[in-house]
Write a protein that holds these residues in place. Structure first.
Motif, PDB file in Angstrom:
ATOM      1  N   ILE A   1      15.148  76.867  43.809  1.00 27.42           N
ATOM      2  CA  ILE A   1      14.767  77.727  42.680  1.00 27.42           C
ATOM      3  C   ILE A   1      13.311  77.473  42.291  1.00 27.42           C
ATOM      4  O   ILE A   1      12.531  78.411  42.062  1.00 27.42           O
ATOM      5  CB  ILE A   1      15.708  77.476  41.481  1.00 27.42           C
ATOM      6  CG1 ILE A   1      17.146  77.840  41.852  1.00 27.42           C
ATOM      7  CG2 ILE A   1      15.246  78.257  40.259  1.00 27.42           C
ATOM      8  CD1 ILE A   1      18.147  77.543  40.759  1.00 27.42           C
TER       9      ILE A   1
ATOM     10  N   ARG B   1      10.926  78.780  45.063  1.00 32.23           N
ATOM     11  CA  ARG B   1      10.846  80.243  45.074  1.00 32.23           C
ATOM     12  C   ARG B   1       9.949  80.749  43.952  1.00 32.23           C
ATOM     13  O   ARG B   1       9.156  81.679  44.134  1.00 32.23           O
ATOM     14  CB  ARG B   1      12.248  80.841  44.947  1.00 32.23           C
ATOM     15  CG  ARG B   1      12.260  82.372  45.052  1.00 32.23           C
ATOM     16  CD  ARG B   1      13.658  82.952  45.103  1.00 32.23           C
ATOM     17  NE  ARG B   1      14.349  82.802  43.825  1.00 32.23           N
ATOM     18  CZ  ARG B   1      15.376  81.991  43.631  1.00 32.23           C
ATOM     19  NH1 ARG B   1      15.837  81.241  44.630  1.00 32.23           N
ATOM     20  NH2 ARG B   1      15.962  81.907  42.444  1.00 32.23           N
ATOM     21  N   LEU B   2      10.040  80.116  42.786  1.00 27.12           N
ATOM     22  CA  LEU B   2       9.191  80.508  41.662  1.00 27.12           C
ATOM     23  C   LEU B   2       7.721  80.187  41.936  1.00 27.12           C
ATOM     24  O   LEU B   2       6.834  81.020  41.694  1.00 27.12           O
ATOM     25  CB  LEU B   2       9.660  79.803  40.391  1.00 27.12           C
ATOM     26  CG  LEU B   2       8.813  80.030  39.127  1.00 27.12           C
ATOM     27  CD1 LEU B   2       8.875  81.491  38.704  1.00 27.12           C
ATOM     28  CD2 LEU B   2       9.278  79.120  37.993  1.00 27.12           C
TER      29      LEU B   2
ATOM     30  N   GLN C   1       6.218  82.516  44.558  1.00 26.52           N
ATOM     31  CA  GLN C   1       5.975  83.846  44.015  1.00 26.52           C
ATOM     32  C   GLN C   1       4.728  83.863  43.128  1.00 26.52           C
ATOM     33  O   GLN C   1       3.985  84.847  43.086  1.00 26.52           O
ATOM     34  CB  GLN C   1       7.197  84.309  43.202  1.00 26.52           C
ATOM     35  CG  GLN C   1       7.023  85.650  42.509  1.00 26.52           C
ATOM     36  CD  GLN C   1       6.893  86.805  43.482  1.00 26.52           C
ATOM     37  OE1 GLN C   1       7.448  86.763  44.581  1.00 26.52           O
ATOM     38  NE2 GLN C   1       6.147  87.839  43.104  1.00 26.52           N
TER      39      GLN C   1
ATOM     40  N   ALA D   1       6.200  86.480  37.631  1.00 24.52           N
ATOM     41  CA  ALA D   1       6.878  85.612  38.595  1.00 24.52           C
ATOM     42  C   ALA D   1       8.328  85.363  38.187  1.00 24.52           C
ATOM     43  O   ALA D   1       9.237  85.386  39.030  1.00 24.52           O
ATOM     44  CB  ALA D   1       6.124  84.285  38.722  1.00 24.52           C
TER      45      ALA D   1
ATOM     46  N   GLN E   1      10.206  88.687  38.867  1.00 24.13           N
ATOM     47  CA  GLN E   1      10.365  89.001  40.282  1.00 24.13           C
ATOM     48  C   GLN E   1      11.410  88.108  40.940  1.00 24.13           C
ATOM     49  O   GLN E   1      12.185  88.564  41.791  1.00 24.13           O
ATOM     50  CB  GLN E   1       9.012  88.862  41.004  1.00 24.13           C
ATOM     51  CG  GLN E   1       7.974  89.881  40.590  1.00 24.13           C
ATOM     52  CD  GLN E   1       8.318  91.279  41.056  1.00 24.13           C
ATOM     53  OE1 GLN E   1       9.094  91.467  41.989  1.00 24.13           O
ATOM     54  NE2 GLN E   1       7.749  92.278  40.399  1.00 24.13           N
ATOM     55  N   THR E   2      11.423  86.834  40.590  1.00 26.48           N
ATOM     56  CA  THR E   2      12.408  85.909  41.160  1.00 26.48           C
ATOM     57  C   THR E   2      13.726  85.897  40.402  1.00 26.48           C
ATOM     58  O   THR E   2      14.667  85.218  40.818  1.00 26.48           O
ATOM     59  CB  THR E   2      11.830  84.486  41.180  1.00 26.48           C
ATOM     60  OG1 THR E   2      11.459  84.096  39.848  1.00 26.48           O
ATOM     61  CG2 THR E   2      10.600  84.413  42.075  1.00 26.48           C
ATOM     62  N   ARG E   3      13.796  86.608  39.281  1.00 26.56           N
ATOM     63  CA  ARG E   3      15.011  86.684  38.455  1.00 26.56           C
ATOM     64  C   ARG E   3      15.503  85.286  38.080  1.00 26.56           C
ATOM     65  O   ARG E   3      16.688  84.954  38.222  1.00 26.56           O
ATOM     66  CB  ARG E   3      16.108  87.458  39.188  1.00 26.56           C
ATOM     67  CG  ARG E   3      15.727  88.903  39.496  1.00 26.56           C
ATOM     68  CD  ARG E   3      16.805  89.616  40.271  1.00 26.56           C
ATOM     69  NE  ARG E   3      16.399  90.985  40.590  1.00 26.56           N
ATOM     70  CZ  ARG E   3      17.135  91.835  41.316  1.00 26.56           C
ATOM     71  NH1 ARG E   3      18.315  91.444  41.775  1.00 26.56           N
ATOM     72  NH2 ARG E   3      16.689  93.050  41.556  1.00 26.56           N
ATOM     73  N   THR E   4      14.563  84.475  37.639  1.00 25.65           N
ATOM     74  CA  THR E   4      14.886  83.103  37.239  1.00 25.65           C
ATOM     75  C   THR E   4      15.491  83.118  35.841  1.00 25.65           C
ATOM     76  O   THR E   4      14.827  83.511  34.879  1.00 25.65           O
ATOM     77  CB  THR E   4      13.614  82.234  37.264  1.00 25.65           C
ATOM     78  OG1 THR E   4      13.035  82.288  38.569  1.00 25.65           O
ATOM     79  CG2 THR E   4      13.952  80.790  36.921  1.00 25.65           C
TER      80      THR E   4
ATOM     81  N   THR F   1       5.950  88.718  52.468  1.00 22.67           N
ATOM     82  CA  THR F   1       5.540  87.879  51.346  1.00 22.67           C
ATOM     83  C   THR F   1       4.215  88.378  50.769  1.00 22.67           C
ATOM     84  O   THR F   1       3.568  89.276  51.326  1.00 22.67           O
ATOM     85  CB  THR F   1       5.393  86.421  51.783  1.00 22.67           C
ATOM     86  OG1 THR F   1       4.356  86.335  52.793  1.00 22.67           O
ATOM     87  CG2 THR F   1       6.704  85.904  52.366  1.00 22.67           C
TER      88      THR F   1
END
Length: 763
Positions: A341, A344-345, A348, A398, A401-404, A676
């Motif tokens: 996680i 990925r953040l 991005q 960010a 986009q990453t749906r954190t 990417t």
């Protein structure tokens, strides 16, 4: 001759000095350079040699070289570099992290001056635009913060190389290995995070440089490992002058105009050395930080690569009072999230081309600490310079986009926490962990002496006094805000009463107008008789078609090539039926009719940026910021223009050029869901180069920048003789263009004459 040499070194001689001697009121603006001064000195030496051929001094080449050779050149460049009356010997104002005047820093030493690094950096962040590769404010801010933290010379940031960077895991500290420009010797210069204040914090600056400025991205054509490639290319003292200009441009408004000239890159070195001296940093630690020679024989044996020798000075410069304590970097591990996680953040948020900053790289902890600093200080940045700043916008994009999402975060809606709630919650967690991990106090030991006890008591008393002062100032602010709220409430009540009166008056007026309109309808009822249709006398004209109507092919032949993006003229008054009534309009079609579904999505552009005002305006920026090819859109002419491209025509001219040059392979690569940010940036760079290459073939202008304004003007010129932007055509001669233009005018004149056959032609 020696005195004459010293005179030339220390005297400003104006260009065309006779004009200033004749008119003493004129002020000189330009002065003689080193090369001209050397000619003066050489002519004098040659004259003296001819006049006194037996003189021992003039025969000694080494002695003559001392007053006219490299030493003379070095002295002239150093003393007359900026061409000021005092030749650079005037006193410079120290540049400190916090100062007595400015919006940042309540409790500061009394010996600081007006200049405040926190305010300078804050002003730069407020002007920063995401993806702006022209102003490079993130680069300049990081260069200033690094120079201030390392107490270095202004031109030495250009020598910083990523391959020399180190991270010490035991000390949890980053060491850039500072390099001296004069000797090219390197020495340890660790950097710790600030105790407080985000603007001059190195890790926050590095995070902005990587996330907003693309500082860690390198195209395959340029794999330079320098941290600032554009500064490394500057020769001599260009970097120092560059930093001086930036410092003076973004100074706090409280600094008097006459004192701005006394501020330069040297001011940061003065402020750093003064801060270390007043903060109790030892002799050896201070010299190890600044890189100055010790002046004794011990200097030959002093190990400048030892990180501990400079760590005390780093603590002092960052605002910590306990210089012997260990400071831990802001950490993302305190969040308790999985590495996938976090990675990925970070990926991005930052486009990276260096192996050292990859998940398994040796400098990955430095990048993670910088991202943690961005998240930790996000609320303070928003409170200081507003919500539309570049670092905050990059973080929000960010997270979206990453749906954190962290389910532990307090929710702002009934549907549960969203990415923005998670960002705020993580910032509070990182801040709490940073404060708890770094207590800034001096603990007493069992063998404490009176000095340590007195120091501890004084520190407690100072902290208590500071807290009392904060409470007083906050109480004053609360009273001030209460007064403002009460005044606004009274104004609102008055405005509400005025609006009620206006509404009542408007309602009465509308009723009166409605009554008068009904009376007019009764009087004009006799005019609503249906009109008799007039039959057409021309039997050759097909039914339903007027003589002056054009066929679709004829209408299309004279239309502009880019008529698909031109707005139609405003329609005339609505047609009335036989009774004089306006018929009901048919139901409106969706705005996206005839446009691919993916082109109508709001996600074509960054919906986080307000009005899309952040970002560059080059050809590659059109592709990077829009990226409309994802989801099936194969043409830039169908997408919505971002707000920062103020000229519609020039933007779509560039879009036409991109549509012509882009290849099927590049479209397929952009259509990949797995592409990417780095892949998109590489493709955009290649497409931009291909556009400029093709445009140079058409326009024969070899040196031009890929900005959308200039490119749009050039494409418009090309369309004058090549409407379809056919790559197989080459630019015609000027005579051919003139002939084509004259022929077009003749055809238009012939077509406008009555009785002549209408011709269909293209420009």
């Amino acid at each position: 001759m020696t005195g004459y040499s010293v005179y030339l070194q220390n005297t400003n001689i104006p260009v065309n000095h006779r004009a200033y001697l004749n008119d003493t009121t004129k002020l000189p603006t330009s002065f003689l350079k080193f090369t001209t001064l050397k000619e003066y000195l050489s002519k004098a030496i040659n004259l003296m040699t001819k006049t006194f051929p037996d003189n021992e001094f003039l025969k000694d080449k080494e002695a003559v070289g001392d007053i006219s050779g490299k030493k003379f050149a070095k002295a002239c460049k150093r003393k007359q570099q900026e061409k000021e009356d005092s030749f650079g010997h005037e006193s410079k104002i120290g540049l400190y992290r916090v100062a007595r005047h400015g919006s940042r820093g309540r409790f500061v030493p009394h010996w600081t001056s007006l200049v405040n690094v926190e305010d300078i950096c804050s002003n730069m962040v407020s002007k920063t635009m995401r993806g702006d590769t022209i102003n490079k404010l993130t680069d300049k801010r990081l260069a200033i913060v690094t120079t201030q933290q390392c107490v270095g010379r202004g031109g030495e940031t250009g020598l910083m190389d990523v391959k020399n960077f180190q991270y010490d895991q035991s000390l949890d500290v980053f060491d850039p290995k500072w390099v001296e420009r004069k000797t090219l010797h390197s020495y340890s210069c660790p950097i710790v995070p600030n105790k407080d204040g985000w603007a001059s914090d190195w890790y926050h600056s590095f995070g902005c440089y990587a996330a907003c400025g693309g500082g860690l991205y390198r195209h395959e054509d340029n794999r330079s490992t320098k941290l600032f490639p554009h500064l490394a290319s500057m020769a001599g003292s260009g970097v120092s002058r560059h930093i001086t200009e930036v410092l003076r441009k973004y100074l706090h408004e409280d600094v008097p105009a006459e004192e701005k000239k006394s501020i330069s890159a040297v001011s940061m070195r003065i402020g750093g050395i003064t801060t270390m001296g007043a903060g109790g940093v030892g002799f050896f630690a201070s010299h190890a930080r600044s890189g100055h020679a010790l002046g004794t024989n011990q200097g030959k044996y002093y190990d400048k690569d030892d990180m501990y020798s400079s760590l005390t000075a780093a603590m002092c410069l960052a605002g910590w009072t306990d210089h012997s304590a260990k400071v831990s970097l802001p950490s993302l591990q305190c969040l308790g999230q999985q590495d996938t996680i976090i990675n990925r953040l970070v990926d991005q948020l930052v486009v990276n081309s260096f192996e050292e900053f990859e998940p398994q790289g040796r400098l990955r902890p430095v990048l993670l600490a910088s991202v943690a600093s961005l998240i930790m200080y996000d609320r303070e940045v928003v409170a200081d310079i507003g919500p539309t700043n570049a670092p905050s916008l990059a973080l929000r994009e960010a997270f979206k986009q990453t749906r954190t999402i962290d389910n532990r975060a307090p929710s702002s809606s009934a549907s549960g926490p969203d990415p923005i709630d998670t960002l705020k919650y993580w910032g509070d967690c990182i801040r709490k962990n940073f404060v708890e991990s770094n207590p800034d106090f001096q603990p007493l030991t069992n063998d404490s002496n009176s000095v340590q006890l007195v120091s501890a008591i004084n520190q407690i008393a100072s902290s208590y006094n500071n807290l009392q002062q904060v409470n007083k100032e906050q109480s004053l602010e609360i009273r001030h805000l209460t007064t403002i709220v009460e005044a606004e409430r009274e104004d609102r009540n008055k405005l509400y009463q005025q609006n009620q009166v206006l509404i009542r008056n408007q309602q009465m007026t509308m009723k009166t107008q409605e009554t008068m309109f009904k009376q007019m309808q009764k009087l004009l009822a006799w005019q609503r008789v249906p009109q008799t249709p007039t039959p057409s006398s021309d039997t050759s004209t097909p039914r339903g078609k007027r003589p002056h109507d054009k066929s679709p092919s004829e209408a299309g032949a004279t239309s502009a090539p880019n008529s698909k993006r031109r707005c139609d003229k405003s329609p005339g008054p609505p047609a009335r039926d036989a009774r004089g009534q306006v018929p009901a309009l048919p139901p409106m079609e969706p705005a996206t009719a005839g446009v691919p579904a993916s082109a109508a999505l709001a996600g074509n552009f960054n919906d986080v940026d307000t009005g899309d005002t952040h970002g560059g305006t080059n050809i590659e920026d059109i592709i990077i910021s829009a990226h409309p090819f994802r989801g099936g859109v194969v043409s830039l002419s169908t997408v919505v223009k971002p707000g920062r491209f103020s000229d519609n025509a020039k933007f779509y001219h560039c879009a036409d050029l991109i549509d012509v040059v882009i290849t099927d392979e590049q479209k397929a690569a952009l259509l990949k869901e797995s592409a990417t940010k780095k892949d998109v940036m590489d493709l955009a760079n290649d497409i931009s180069k291909a556009c400029m290459k093709q445009l140079n073939v058409w326009d024969l202008k070899l040196k031009a920048r890929p900005g959308y304004t200039g490119v749009g003007v050039r494409v418009q010129k090309v369309k004058a003789w090549n409407p379809d932007l056919d790559v197989s055509k080459s630019a015609p001669d000027k005579t051919d263009v003139t002939q084509l233009s004259q022929a077009a005018k003749e055809l238009k004149a012939a077509a406008s004459q009555p009785g002549q056959q209408t011709l269909s032609f293209r420009k």
